[in-house]
Motif scaffolding. Sequence first.
Motif, short mmCIF file in Angstrom:
data_model
loop_
_atom_site.label_atom_id
_atom_site.label_comp_id
_atom_site.label_asym_id
_atom_site.label_seq_id
_atom_site.Cartn_x
_atom_site.Cartn_y
_atom_site.Cartn_z
N LEU A 42 0.85 -1.19 0.00
CA LEU A 42 0.00 0.00 0.00
C LEU A 42 0.88 1.23 0.00
N LEU A 44 1.06 5.37 0.15
CA LEU A 44 0.31 6.57 0.56
C LEU A 44 1.11 7.82 0.21
N LEU A 72 -5.50 9.84 -1.43
CA LEU A 72 -6.03 10.08 -0.09
C LEU A 72 -7.32 10.89 -0.17
N ALA A 94 -7.10 3.86 5.17
CA ALA A 94 -6.18 2.87 4.58
C ALA A 94 -6.55 1.46 5.02
N VAL A 108 3.33 -1.29 4.03
CA VAL A 108 2.77 0.04 3.88
C VAL A 108 3.91 1.04 3.72
#
Length: 297
Positions: A42, A44, A72, A94, A108
């Motif tokens: 993942l 971000l 986001l 998330a 992550v």
Amino acid sequence: MTATTTVPVPDGPGRVEVALRTLTVDGVELNVATAGAGPAVLLLHGFPHTWRLWSRVIGELARRHRVIAPDLRGFGDSARPAGGYDAGTLAADAEGLLAALGETSAAVVGIDVGAPPAFLLAMRRPDLVRRLALMESLLGTLPGAEDFLAGGPPWWFGFHAEPGLAESVLVGHEERYVEWFLDRGTLGRGVRDDDVRARIVRTYAGTEALRGAFGPYRALAETGRQIAAALDRGRLTVPTLTIGAHPVGRALERQLTPYADDLTGHVIPDCGHIIPLDRPAALLALLGPHLTEEHEV
């Protein structure tokens, strides 16, 4: 509904196909890009980015992993709710996104304003987060960033944090403003792919887009309290990699050192803040081994 797009392979010929879809998480529609198959990773992003920040690393990561790269809340093509921009809520977004995609475990990676929610997710759900990588960010007011903050925080922190101010000034000038950050974040080299740059800039047009993008800055105090509370309750047990560049350097590594059980820190030389677009090959050289070590034990 699922659409597809392609992004360039870093430092090589060809492009990789990416699937785009909208998923609803706790009532908020999130735009998410996915590619590849295997253990989930993942990604971000931060400001002023979208999922396309990762365009030059998705192809390589997708060789071994299922890459998940959302916009986001408040950013890109995701919804722009009135609130929920603190790192704790972004971490919950998330977590919900991973559940919606059927993933029970993920590495992550977070950069800039995407790093605090990545950190809080790892603190809350070490059973979910296999490994953690944090880049070019600070975690609240934890000690260790004194050198970086010696001259005060970056000027735009206060500008973005004042409710209603920045968007009232910037409407009509969004392109120039966002491109200033993209150029500064690559040490003047700029974003190499014109399409990637244009698609990032497009999503910052208008008052509502700017308001959403400034949300994490307006929630910095709450995010700081959440980080402190999480560390009051326990330590960071997830294997963690910090990657610095210009200007943050080793500040994040120093912040985490007293609290992390398994921490490795690196700084990429001659690299701007927007690491995935400025030095994708150098990033992959560090990130790839960190993400695959768990499968080689």
